[in-house]
Design a protein around this motif. Structure first.
Motif, short mmCIF file in Angstrom:
data_model
loop_
_atom_site.label_atom_id
_atom_site.label_comp_id
_atom_site.label_asym_id
_atom_site.label_seq_id
_atom_site.Cartn_x
_atom_site.Cartn_y
_atom_site.Cartn_z
N VAL A 277 -33.76 14.34 -9.11
CA VAL A 277 -33.75 12.95 -8.66
C VAL A 277 -32.52 12.76 -7.78
N LEU A 278 -32.72 12.12 -6.62
CA LEU A 278 -31.62 11.83 -5.70
C LEU A 278 -31.11 10.42 -5.95
N THR A 279 -29.82 10.29 -6.10
CA THR A 279 -29.21 8.99 -6.33
C THR A 279 -28.42 8.57 -5.09
N SER A 280 -28.05 7.30 -5.04
CA SER A 280 -27.30 6.78 -3.90
C SER A 280 -25.92 7.44 -3.81
N SER A 281 -25.34 7.77 -4.94
CA SER A 281 -24.03 8.42 -4.91
C SER A 281 -24.11 9.82 -4.31
N GLU A 282 -25.21 10.54 -4.57
CA GLU A 282 -25.38 11.87 -3.99
C GLU A 282 -25.57 11.78 -2.48
N LEU A 283 -26.35 10.81 -2.04
CA LEU A 283 -26.53 10.62 -0.60
C LEU A 283 -25.22 10.20 0.06
N GLN A 284 -24.47 9.34 -0.61
CA GLN A 284 -23.19 8.89 -0.08
C GLN A 284 -22.20 10.04 0.04
N TYR A 285 -22.26 10.98 -0.90
CA TYR A 285 -21.34 12.13 -0.90
C TYR A 285 -21.47 12.94 0.38
N PHE A 286 -22.70 13.15 0.84
CA PHE A 286 -22.90 13.95 2.05
C PHE A 286 -22.77 13.11 3.32
N TYR A 287 -23.04 11.80 3.21
CA TYR A 287 -22.97 10.97 4.41
C TYR A 287 -21.54 10.63 4.78
N GLU A 288 -20.67 10.41 3.81
CA GLU A 288 -19.32 9.96 4.11
C GLU A 288 -18.52 10.98 4.90
N GLU A 289 -18.90 12.25 4.80
CA GLU A 289 -18.19 13.28 5.55
C GLU A 289 -18.44 13.15 7.05
N GLN A 290 -19.50 12.47 7.43
CA GLN A 290 -19.83 12.33 8.85
C GLN A 290 -19.28 11.04 9.45
N LEU A 291 -18.65 10.20 8.64
CA LEU A 291 -18.10 8.96 9.17
C LEU A 291 -16.91 9.25 10.07
N PRO A 292 -16.74 8.53 11.18
CA PRO A 292 -15.64 8.78 12.11
C PRO A 292 -14.27 8.65 11.45
N SER A 293 -14.13 7.78 10.44
CA SER A 293 -12.82 7.57 9.82
C SER A 293 -12.45 8.67 8.83
N ASN A 294 -13.39 9.52 8.50
CA ASN A 294 -13.11 10.58 7.52
C ASN A 294 -12.39 11.72 8.20
N GLU A 295 -11.36 12.22 7.57
CA GLU A 295 -10.56 13.28 8.16
C GLU A 295 -11.28 14.61 8.21
N LEU A 296 -12.36 14.72 7.40
CA LEU A 296 -13.12 15.96 7.43
C LEU A 296 -14.20 15.94 8.51
N HIS A 297 -14.25 14.87 9.27
CA HIS A 297 -15.30 14.78 10.29
C HIS A 297 -15.08 15.86 11.36
N VAL A 298 -16.21 16.50 11.72
CA VAL A 298 -16.19 17.53 12.75
C VAL A 298 -16.89 16.98 13.98
N PRO A 299 -16.27 17.01 15.14
CA PRO A 299 -16.90 16.49 16.36
C PRO A 299 -18.25 17.19 16.60
N GLY A 300 -19.20 16.38 17.03
CA GLY A 300 -20.53 16.94 17.34
C GLY A 300 -21.45 16.96 16.14
N THR A 301 -21.01 16.39 15.02
CA THR A 301 -21.85 16.43 13.82
C THR A 301 -23.12 15.61 14.07
N CYS A 302 -24.26 16.22 13.76
CA CYS A 302 -25.53 15.53 14.00
C CYS A 302 -26.45 15.57 12.80
N ALA A 303 -26.08 16.29 11.76
CA ALA A 303 -26.95 16.37 10.58
C ALA A 303 -26.09 16.47 9.34
N LEU A 304 -26.74 16.68 8.23
CA LEU A 304 -25.99 16.77 6.96
C LEU A 304 -24.95 17.85 7.01
#
Length: 455
Positions: A428-455
């Motif tokens: 079962v997929l929960t909102s917290s699991e989806l948020q875990y992978f989505y937050e890494e792609q946010l521009p404000s996140n320091e782990l963001h990698v330029p050019g990110t287009c998917a999970l």
């Protein structure tokens, strides 16, 4: 009308409508009472045969002839007899029924078992159920068997020196109805001693020690294809039986190698690869990996007959055998697809050791993958690696990854990425699991990698 009660009750207890042929009287109305006995006796007196019997008895009495007291029960027509009204014996049966004494019905267990002897005589014979299970498959019909043997004899008679493995393709296509590139695998099933020839008769030019073998090989073909009921199997089962190892109940990747080798050697659309054996090998591997990715849903590397039947692999193989342009067959066998897969792997594998690590895979698609999703892939959650090396992905593992990445609408791909996101593995997929992978792609996140287009 008065009837002797003692005799009447005894008679009524054995009355049967079928024997009396009185359909207007229901069996439920037959009760041991004098009233029903009177009613039945009145109906019996109204029968034409009864009238003739009574008149004959009166005529004999007037003539002074002796009356036989048993003539009434033994004869349905003329003849002497005593008055049936004062006789303790039951009245005679209807002339339409057989002369069976109702007293014999005492032996029957239940009144529901009372049936007319005439009805028993007309019951149909017991039907024999034909055999419907055959341990080694249903044997072929005689007509089909004769046609197959006739065609085999014709092919062998036209080649008195026997059929070499290259000539055996005609048997594969015309007799066995299989793709031509199955010839080596089928031939090896028949030519167990690897002499490389199958013939129908002894050839005088050959040494005597080979003659028995040559005859045996041809007989072995008939035994394998006709007598073992391969002829009546569906094509998926035929392919399964030809390719699998004798002691296995599944297909492995190595079982497909003879088929791919023959395809590379004979197909006109792959002729340009004959000068580059290394690419021939990688093409064959890629085709096999693609087959197991889509068909072997359990992912255990053991392709079952059920999985093979549920796939379109046999249909695609027939298309490959009929189509000269291999790139028109998009599923499994397309060379262009192989070219894209192999080139992307070669580009990521900077040291060309045919192994990828996390840093190699993170560069895939211009860094379109996040570190978190790459970590999930290398944790072997969606699919266990075949490299057997910690932190290393083999070419086979990369093929599974890129097929899941490039065709996300397929069921194997959906399952692949679902397992990646399902952190706790509870299905079962929960909102917290989806948020875990989505937050890494946010521009404000320091782990963001330029050019990110998917999970």
């Amino acid at each position: 009308m008065d009837i002797d009660t003692a005799g009447g009750n005894d008679v009524v207890s054995y009355l049967e409508p079928e024997l009396l042929h009185l359909p207007e009287v229901s069996s439920f109305e037959l009760k041991p009472t004098t009233q029903i006995a009177e009613e039945l006796f009145s109906q019996w007196l109204s029968l034409p045969d009864t009238s003739r019997l009574v008149k004959a008895l009166i005529r004999d009495a007037k003539a002074g002839l002796p009356i036989n007291p048993h003539s009434i029960s033994s004869s349905g027509g003329a003849g002497g007899g005593s008055n049936p009204l004062t006789n303790a014996s039951p009245p005679p049966l209807s002339p339409r029924s057989s002369c069976v004494s109702p007293r014999t019905l005492k032996q029957k267990v239940s009144p529901f078992s009372l049936t007319s002897p005439r009805k028993l005589a007309t019951e149909p014979a017991q039907e024999v159920i034909p055999q419907f299970y055959f341990q080694h498959g249903r044997p072929p019909a005689n007509e089909l068997k004769e046609q197959c043997i006739s065609r085999i004899n014709q092919l062998f008679n036209n080649n008195l020196d026997g059929l070499h493995i290259d000539e055996f393709k005609l048997v594969t296509r015309e007799v066995c109805k299989l793709p031509s590139f199955f010839s080596p695998a089928l031939f090896r099933r028949i030519d167990a001693e690897c002499y490389g020839i199958v013939t129908s008769q002894c050839v005088s030019q050959l040494e005597p020690k080979f003659l028995f073998h040559l005859v045996f090989c041809r007989d072995a073909f008939l035994k394998y294809w006709v007598e073992s009921n391969m002829l009546t199997m569906d094509m998926a089962t035929q392919v399964f039986e030809i390719l699998k190892q004798p002691n296995h109940r599944y297909l492995t990747k190595s079982d497909f190698k003879p088929v791919l080798e023959e395809l590379l050697a004979t197909h006109p659309g792959l002729e340009f690869l004959q000068g580059t054996p290394e690419f021939q090998e990688k093409y064959a591997e890629t085709v096999i990996y693609r087959i197991f990715y889509y068909i072997n849903r359990s992912g255990n590397g053991r392709l079952t007959l059920r999985e093979l039947k549920r796939s379109n692999l046999i249909f695609v193989m027939q298309q490959v055998d009929d189509e000269e342009e291999i790139n028109k067959i998009l599923r499994y066998f397309s060379y262009e697809h192989f070219y894209v897969i192999y080139c992307k792997f070669w580009e990521l594998d900077t040291d060309h050791d045919y192994l990828l690590d996390r840093e190699n895979l993170i560069r895939y698609g211009n860094h379109c993958l996040t570190y978190r999703i790459v970590d999930r892939i290398f944790s072997q959650v969606p699919k266990k690696f075949s490299s057997n090396m910690e932190g290393k992905m083999s070419y086979e593992d990369f093929v599974s990854f890129i097929l899941a990445e490039e065709n996300k609408s397929s069921e194997p791909s959906l399952e692949y990425w679902f397992k990646c996101i399902d952190l706790d593995g509870n299905g079962v997929l929960t909102s917290s699991e989806l948020q875990y992978f989505y937050e890494e792609q946010l521009p404000s996140n320091e782990l963001h990698v330029p050019g990110t287009c998917a999970l």
